[in-house]
Design an enzyme around this catalytic site. Structure first.
Site, PDB file in Angstrom:
ATOM      1  CG  HIS A   1      18.203  27.059   2.880  1.00  0.00           C
ATOM      2  ND1 HIS A   1      19.077  27.435   1.883  1.00  0.00           N
ATOM      3  CD2 HIS A   1      17.137  27.894   2.784  1.00  0.00           C
ATOM      4  CE1 HIS A   1      18.552  28.453   1.210  1.00  0.00           C
ATOM      5  NE2 HIS A   1      17.390  28.735   1.738  1.00  0.00           N
TER       6      HIS A   1
ATOM      7  CE  LYS B   1      18.887  31.716  -6.448  1.00  0.00           C
ATOM      8  NZ  LYS B   1      19.357  30.514  -5.765  1.00  0.00           N
TER       9      LYS B   1
ATOM     10  NE  ARG C   1      15.174  29.316  -6.799  1.00  0.00           N
ATOM     11  CZ  ARG C   1      15.724  28.312  -7.465  1.00  0.00           C
ATOM     12  NH1 ARG C   1      15.094  27.745  -8.473  1.00  0.00           N
ATOM     13  NH2 ARG C   1      16.929  27.869  -7.139  1.00  0.00           N
TER      14      ARG C   1
ATOM     15  NE  ARG D   1      16.138  23.499  -1.442  1.00  0.00           N
ATOM     16  CZ  ARG D   1      16.197  23.068  -2.699  1.00  0.00           C
ATOM     17  NH1 ARG D   1      16.693  23.852  -3.630  1.00  0.00           N
ATOM     18  NH2 ARG D   1      15.782  21.858  -3.015  1.00  0.00           N
ATOM     19  CD  GLN D   2       8.452  23.192   1.123  1.00  0.00           C
ATOM     20  OE1 GLN D   2       7.336  23.492   1.512  1.00  0.00           O
ATOM     21  NE2 GLN D   2       8.690  22.079   0.448  1.00  0.00           N
TER      22      GLN D   2
ATOM     23  CG  ASP E   1      -0.207  -0.053   2.532  1.00  0.00           C
ATOM     24  OD1 ASP E   1       1.041  -0.077   2.516  1.00  0.00           O
ATOM     25  OD2 ASP E   1      -0.862  -0.060   3.591  1.00  0.00           O
ATOM     26  N   GLY E   2       2.165   1.098  -0.080  1.00  0.00           N
ATOM     27  CA  GLY E   2       3.042   2.266  -0.171  1.00  0.00           C
ATOM     28  C   GLY E   2       3.625   2.712   1.159  1.00  0.00           C
TER      29      GLY E   2
END
Ligand code: R5P
Length: 304
Positions: free
Chosen positions: A140, A205, A207, A106-107, A39-40
């Site tokens: 991060h 930079k 994004r 990174r979130q 079932d994962g």
């Protein structure tokens, strides 16, 4: 009786975990068995028959949570929680968790309406399991480590070992370049490991938060210089490739693409090398072909 320390080597950190155990002189190393049910759902058990070996023992768990062919971040995080829960149930006296690469880091903030700060949730979930110490490497945005209940939380710096490796390649007239203004302080700290007065430059930079497209600007004077472009993470290689391209146009001699966590997703290797990098260098927080620099000693020094 003095209990022996135990090292649990998670499925995502098999090489690094064993190396740390050797650095620490830990002989009792446990591996794991994992599978995915039909079932994962993930399954993990520590590879032992006698649970009393863990009872009363200080137990170190090493598990990176980066994506790989054998497991994505979510599987790696669940495996980590399962290892913590298992040693806790078996009565470990102290639980030390080492996460060389922290997924979801990174979130760490809200970029668009409707999002959540998931880095915080990942850490709080681990924190709620009442471990004793937590070690991560070059996370991060280190602010996410604040306000955890875990007694000791350490963000280990990989810069010295990365710089030592690059010095060993005979790099000369070094300039450290940050691909992002926000990472300049990190790059300045990195440059100090190459000696006094090593110049640090940066690109601007941007994004696009919707498309992920990167724009990078900057014209630096890099004629004849060996350029070390350093970042915490290489994911798709877009950031690094842009920085390399501009560095080459600005006259750079050799270019070293350096990251603590070189995930190298999708076409990252191609993008970085075809942009003109001489070498991609990462640590063994991620186990792949560019894991040229081991974090084992740096981590073990903190655990001693
Ligand atoms: C972002 O702030 C990070 O420090 C890296 O620059 C970024 O994660 C790299 O992603 P990619 O390799 O996909 O450009």
């Amino acid at each position: 009786m003095l209990m022996e320390k135990i090292m649990v080597v998670g499925p995502a950190s098999q090489i690094l975990g064993v190396k740390i155990a050797k650095e620490l002189g830990i002989n009792h190393i446990l591996s794991t068995q994992t599978k995915i049910f039909a079932d994962g759902e993930n399954y993990l058990r520590l590879d032992l028959e006698d649970e009393t070996v863990v009872q009363g023992s200080e137990t170190i768990i090493v598990q990176s949570t980066g994506p790989s062919a054998s497991g994505n971040q979510n599987a790696r995080l669940f495996e980590l929680l399962m290892m913590i829960s298992a040693v806790k149930r078996m009565g470990a006296s102290k639980i030390i968790v080492v996460i060389p690469y922290l997924a979801y880091a990174r979130q760490d903030k809200i970029f668009r309406p409707g999002e959540c700060e998931f880095a915080n949730i990942v850490l709080k979930t681990i924190d709620l399991m009442e471990i004793n110490e937590l070690y991560v490497v070059d996370v991060h945005a280190p602010d996410v480590l604040k306000e955890l209940i875990t007694n000791k939380v350490v963000n280990i710096d990989s810069m010295k070992v990365l710089a030592d490796y690059i010095k060993g390649l005979g790099a000369k007239d070094i300039v450290v370049v940050s691909p992002d203004k926000g990472a300049v302080e990190r790059s300045k700290a990195f440059a100090k490991h190459f000696g006094d007065g090593i110049p640090v430059e940066y690109f601007e930079k941007k994004r696009d938060v919707k498309t992920g497209e990167i724009e990078m600007q900057g014209k630096l004077t890099l004629e004849g210089k060996d350029v070390v472009i350093s970042d915490d993470i290489i994911a798709t290689g877009g950031t690094m490739a842009k920085a390399i391209e501009i560095s080459k146009k600005s006259g750079a001699n050799r270019v070293f693409a350096v990251a603590t966590h070189a995930l190298l997703l999708e076409q990252a290797k191609f993008r970085i090398l075809s942009a003109g990098a001489d070498e991609i260098i990462g640590t063994d927080s991620i186990d792949n072909e560019v894991s040229k620099v081991s974090l084992a000693k740096a981590i073990a020094d903190y655990l001693k």
